[in-house]
Design a protein around this motif. Sequence first.
Motif, PDB file in Angstrom:
ATOM      1  N   THR A 204      32.484  61.380  92.403  1.00 56.61           N
ATOM      2  CA  THR A 204      31.919  60.105  92.851  1.00 56.61           C
ATOM      3  C   THR A 204      32.442  59.116  92.209  1.00 56.61           C
ATOM      4  O   THR A 204      33.310  59.390  91.136  1.00 56.61           O
ATOM      5  CB  THR A 204      30.500  60.003  92.529  1.00 56.61           C
ATOM      6  N   LYS A 205      32.352  57.509  92.793  1.00 58.33           N
ATOM      7  CA  LYS A 205      32.793  56.493  92.109  1.00 58.33           C
ATOM      8  C   LYS A 205      31.853  55.607  92.064  1.00 58.33           C
ATOM      9  O   LYS A 205      31.017  55.225  92.819  1.00 58.33           O
ATOM     10  CB  LYS A 205      34.045  55.859  93.100  1.00 58.33           C
ATOM     11  N   LEU A 206      31.604  55.109  90.833  1.00 59.59           N
ATOM     12  CA  LEU A 206      30.303  54.458  90.357  1.00 59.59           C
ATOM     13  C   LEU A 206      30.850  53.076  89.939  1.00 59.59           C
ATOM     14  O   LEU A 206      31.590  52.999  89.028  1.00 59.59           O
ATOM     15  CB  LEU A 206      29.696  54.924  89.072  1.00 59.59           C
ATOM     16  N   PRO A 207      30.378  51.969  90.666  1.00 61.32           N
ATOM     17  CA  PRO A 207      30.939  50.747  90.503  1.00 61.32           C
ATOM     18  C   PRO A 207      30.391  49.970  89.122  1.00 61.32           C
ATOM     19  O   PRO A 207      29.331  50.229  88.944  1.00 61.32           O
ATOM     20  CB  PRO A 207      30.369  49.876  91.613  1.00 61.32           C
ATOM     21  N   LEU A 208      31.216  49.143  88.272  1.00 59.09           N
ATOM     22  CA  LEU A 208      30.878  48.581  87.343  1.00 59.09           C
ATOM     23  C   LEU A 208      30.698  47.118  87.590  1.00 59.09           C
ATOM     24  O   LEU A 208      30.495  46.222  86.584  1.00 59.09           O
ATOM     25  CB  LEU A 208      31.686  49.032  86.268  1.00 59.09           C
ATOM     26  N   ALA A 209      30.928  46.677  88.761  1.00 63.01           N
ATOM     27  CA  ALA A 209      30.741  45.408  89.273  1.00 63.01           C
ATOM     28  C   ALA A 209      30.214  45.107  90.858  1.00 63.01           C
ATOM     29  O   ALA A 209      30.652  46.239  91.400  1.00 63.01           O
ATOM     30  CB  ALA A 209      31.894  44.606  89.189  1.00 63.01           C
ATOM     31  N   ASN A 210      29.744  44.152  91.107  1.00 63.26           N
ATOM     32  CA  ASN A 210      28.972  44.095  92.513  1.00 63.26           C
ATOM     33  C   ASN A 210      29.984  43.267  93.536  1.00 63.26           C
ATOM     34  O   ASN A 210      29.276  43.089  94.527  1.00 63.26           O
ATOM     35  CB  ASN A 210      27.666  43.341  92.421  1.00 63.26           C
ATOM     36  N   ALA A 211      31.083  43.122  93.118  1.00 62.99           N
ATOM     37  CA  ALA A 211      32.068  42.443  94.139  1.00 62.99           C
ATOM     38  C   ALA A 211      31.669  41.007  94.161  1.00 62.99           C
ATOM     39  O   ALA A 211      32.147  40.762  95.670  1.00 62.99           O
ATOM     40  CB  ALA A 211      32.398  43.444  95.175  1.00 62.99           C
ATOM     41  N   ASN A 212      31.015  40.381  93.586  1.00 57.94           N
ATOM     42  CA  ASN A 212      30.620  38.990  93.934  1.00 57.94           C
ATOM     43  C   ASN A 212      30.766  38.126  92.968  1.00 57.94           C
ATOM     44  O   ASN A 212      30.173  37.105  92.415  1.00 57.94           O
ATOM     45  CB  ASN A 212      29.219  38.978  94.288  1.00 57.94           C
ATOM     46  N   LYS A 213      32.325  38.187  92.168  1.00 57.21           N
ATOM     47  CA  LYS A 213      32.472  37.486  91.307  1.00 57.21           C
ATOM     48  C   LYS A 213      32.570  35.935  91.872  1.00 57.21           C
ATOM     49  O   LYS A 213      33.198  35.874  92.960  1.00 57.21           O
ATOM     50  CB  LYS A 213      33.874  37.837  90.531  1.00 57.21           C
ATOM     51  N   LYS A 214      32.207  34.944  91.144  1.00 55.94           N
ATOM     52  CA  LYS A 214      32.361  33.476  91.542  1.00 55.94           C
ATOM     53  C   LYS A 214      33.244  32.692  90.747  1.00 55.94           C
ATOM     54  O   LYS A 214      33.371  33.053  89.467  1.00 55.94           O
ATOM     55  CB  LYS A 214      31.076  32.930  91.502  1.00 55.94           C
ATOM     56  N   GLU A 215      33.751  31.474  91.344  1.00 58.64           N
ATOM     57  CA  GLU A 215      34.410  30.471  90.465  1.00 58.64           C
ATOM     58  C   GLU A 215      34.048  29.138  90.930  1.00 58.64           C
ATOM     59  O   GLU A 215      33.965  29.081  92.087  1.00 58.64           O
ATOM     60  CB  GLU A 215      36.012  30.739  90.546  1.00 58.64           C
ATOM     61  N   ASN A 216      33.376  28.427  90.036  1.00 57.40           N
ATOM     62  CA  ASN A 216      32.688  26.862  90.421  1.00 57.40           C
ATOM     63  C   ASN A 216      31.919  27.128  91.407  1.00 57.40           C
ATOM     64  O   ASN A 216      31.517  26.420  92.286  1.00 57.40           O
ATOM     65  CB  ASN A 216      33.845  26.185  90.935  1.00 57.40           C
ATOM     66  N   ASN A 217      31.043  28.197  91.125  1.00 56.19           N
ATOM     67  CA  ASN A 217      29.688  28.745  92.095  1.00 56.19           C
ATOM     68  C   ASN A 217      30.138  29.103  93.131  1.00 56.19           C
ATOM     69  O   ASN A 217      29.095  28.967  94.058  1.00 56.19           O
ATOM     70  CB  ASN A 217      28.750  27.368  91.922  1.00 56.19           C
ATOM     71  N   LEU A 218      31.279  29.384  93.524  1.00 53.18           N
ATOM     72  CA  LEU A 218      31.797  29.573  95.006  1.00 53.18           C
ATOM     73  C   LEU A 218      31.990  31.187  94.923  1.00 53.18           C
ATOM     74  O   LEU A 218      33.017  31.353  94.068  1.00 53.18           O
ATOM     75  CB  LEU A 218      32.683  28.826  95.572  1.00 53.18           C
ATOM     76  N   PRO A 219      31.587  32.037  95.768  1.00 49.99           N
ATOM     77  CA  PRO A 219      32.177  33.271  95.698  1.00 49.99           C
ATOM     78  C   PRO A 219      33.566  33.500  96.044  1.00 49.99           C
ATOM     79  O   PRO A 219      34.202  32.733  96.962  1.00 49.99           O
ATOM     80  CB  PRO A 219      31.178  34.074  96.925  1.00 49.99           C
ATOM     81  N   LEU A 220      34.210  34.294  95.372  1.00 55.41           N
ATOM     82  CA  LEU A 220      35.553  34.680  95.658  1.00 55.41           C
ATOM     83  C   LEU A 220      35.885  35.600  96.695  1.00 55.41           C
ATOM     84  O   LEU A 220      34.860  36.503  96.832  1.00 55.41           O
ATOM     85  CB  LEU A 220      36.499  35.143  94.378  1.00 55.41           C
ATOM     86  N   PRO A 221      36.941  35.917  97.152  1.00 52.72           N
ATOM     87  CA  PRO A 221      37.071  37.038  98.456  1.00 52.72           C
ATOM     88  C   PRO A 221      37.296  38.211  97.667  1.00 52.72           C
ATOM     89  O   PRO A 221      37.420  38.390  96.223  1.00 52.72           O
ATOM     90  CB  PRO A 221      38.602  36.262  99.118  1.00 52.72           C
ATOM     91  N   MET A 222      37.607  39.184  98.317  1.00 49.85           N
ATOM     92  CA  MET A 222      37.621  40.704  97.848  1.00 49.85           C
ATOM     93  C   MET A 222      38.986  40.698  96.958  1.00 49.85           C
ATOM     94  O   MET A 222      39.055  41.697  95.988  1.00 49.85           O
ATOM     95  CB  MET A 222      37.551  41.774  98.761  1.00 49.85           C
TER      96      MET A 222
END
Length: 304
Positions: free
Chosen positions: A124-142
């Motif tokens: 299994t792969k267990l994620p340690l992040a939700n893939a919704n990192k942001k910069e200046n309050n705007l979501p970044l692409p994948m």
Amino acid sequence: MKNTKTFLLITIMCFLNINILLSQGCSDAGFCTVNSFKPNTENSTGVLNNQFKIGAFYGSADRNISVYGNYLEYNRQLNEKWAFDAKLTTLAQNGNGITTFGLSDIFLNATYKATEKVNFTLGTKLPLANANKKENNLPLPMDYQSSLGTFDLIIGVGYTIKNIQLVAAIQQPLTQNENEFFASSYPINSKLRNFQSTNKFERSGDFLLRVSYPITIAAKFKITPSVLPIYHLTNDKYTNELNNKIEIKGSQGLTLNGNAYLDYELNTKNSIQLNIGMPFITRDARPDGLTRSFIANLQYNIKF
């Protein structure tokens, strides 16, 4: 010997075709680096049942983004039939004025050796992040996320025919991430306007097939050419500004990669491995941000 030289020559020729390779990209959700899915380069099993690995890699990604990562891995041979692996990964990205870093995933895998030639892996792969990192309050692409943010099931089988090693595996997301990136949220002059929107991103699974052939060059030095096709099973999807689910055309399909592993045994307990990889064929669309036109990985192993 003739077949060995032919296989090695073809692999080297593929790697030398730089003009084609650097225009492409490879995409992999992590399972091609699972211990039992990598080529077996061990000279002997010995009596040491524990192995610790530390590694670092550099890669060239899409849209002028460079990626850097490192990992810690522990392998435990429980008995002559069962083995267990645990791996912790991190990832950093830099490009277009944006720099990010974060924990990626934990991989947990159990391998059962059915016969001298056949083994099965469940993990299994267990994620340690939700893939919704942001910069200046705007979501970044994948492309700037440290993890796909998915909880995945990994299943694989390995088979050895003389010196040829074959692996087939599937990695299937059981959950999806929390990415909220809309390209339209960025100013017209922003480079991120050209990235694929991935709000409520739904990533498909992957099927992997690896063929490798370890070649002993000297008593302590081995080279292993490897061919690695990965098939993305269906098109990925995202939800647009009108809350409609949109299929990302061209994200389904084949990525064909080549790897070369160089292993040097310092002594019976310590060794170094260099792994270089490049793609030959890629999918038309790669919204998951995993594209690598080139990647190099250096790993140190210690047994105890």
